[in-house]
Design an enzyme around this catalytic site. Structure first.
Site, PDB file in Angstrom:
ATOM      1  N   GLU A  23       0.826  -1.208   0.000  1.00 49.19           N
ATOM      2  CA  GLU A  23       0.000   0.000   0.000  1.00 49.19           C
ATOM      3  C   GLU A  23       0.863   1.262   0.000  1.00 49.19           C
ATOM      4  O   GLU A  23       0.506   2.244  -0.654  1.00 49.19           O
ATOM      5  CB  GLU A  23      -0.962  -0.029   1.177  1.00 49.19           C
ATOM      6  CG  GLU A  23      -2.003  -1.139   1.011  1.00 49.19           C
ATOM      7  CD  GLU A  23      -3.066  -1.129   2.067  1.00 49.19           C
ATOM      8  OE1 GLU A  23      -3.963  -0.272   1.965  1.00 49.19           O
ATOM      9  OE2 GLU A  23      -2.997  -1.958   2.987  1.00 49.19           O
ATOM     10  N   GLU A  45      -3.773  -9.642   3.452  1.00 49.57           N
ATOM     11  CA  GLU A  45      -4.578  -9.510   4.670  1.00 49.57           C
ATOM     12  C   GLU A  45      -6.021  -9.949   4.459  1.00 49.57           C
ATOM     13  O   GLU A  45      -6.702 -10.304   5.415  1.00 49.57           O
ATOM     14  CB  GLU A  45      -4.519  -8.079   5.229  1.00 49.57           C
ATOM     15  CG  GLU A  45      -4.930  -6.988   4.279  1.00 49.57           C
ATOM     16  CD  GLU A  45      -3.785  -6.376   3.502  1.00 49.57           C
ATOM     17  OE1 GLU A  45      -3.836  -5.166   3.262  1.00 49.57           O
ATOM     18  OE2 GLU A  45      -2.854  -7.088   3.122  1.00 49.57           O
TER      19      GLU A  45
END
Length: 123
Positions: A23, A45
């Site tokens: 990210e 995740e």
């Protein structure tokens, strides 16, 4: 804040770039990765039932399109560097450097830094 910086920010990726690291890379202006089977990007995740929380669900579709982003965001499957380049997730692929006085990984990191500096200077 990274993506709004007036200075170009380059992510140099060597090895796994998962979760928050991916990210952060997505928020950079340029992403450079080594052509190495160990270099992978992804948002794993989701395999734990969590959604990417640092803007990955917004930035990834902007970079690679919704059709390419959905499998990455929903399955958590890693994307190898060569496929990431084809998708537009990575801007430049560089060859890993051979042996020398430093270890392979140290040379790759040093080379990625040089490439990142050149990309920032010359766009």
């Amino acid at each position: 804040r990274l993506e709004d910086s007036p200075k170009p920010i380059v992510a140099a990726i060597n090895g796994t770039c998962f979760g928050g690291g991916c990210e952060v890379a997505l928020s950079c202006h340029y992403r450079i990765a080594t052509k190495n089977k160990k270099t992978q990007l992804g948002l794993p995740e989701v395999m734990l039932g969590l959604l990417p929380g640092a803007g990955g669900t917004q930035r990834l579709p902007r970079l690679v399109g919704l059709a390419n982003a959905l499998p990455i965001m929903l399955t958590g499957a890693p994307v190898r560097a060569d496929k990431a380049k084809r998708l537009g997730l990575v801007d430049v692929l560089v060859d890993p450097l051979g042996p020398g006085l430093m270890s392979q990984e140290e040379r790759d990191i040093q080379y990625l830094e040089e490439v990142a500096i050149d990309a920032a200077k010359y766009g």
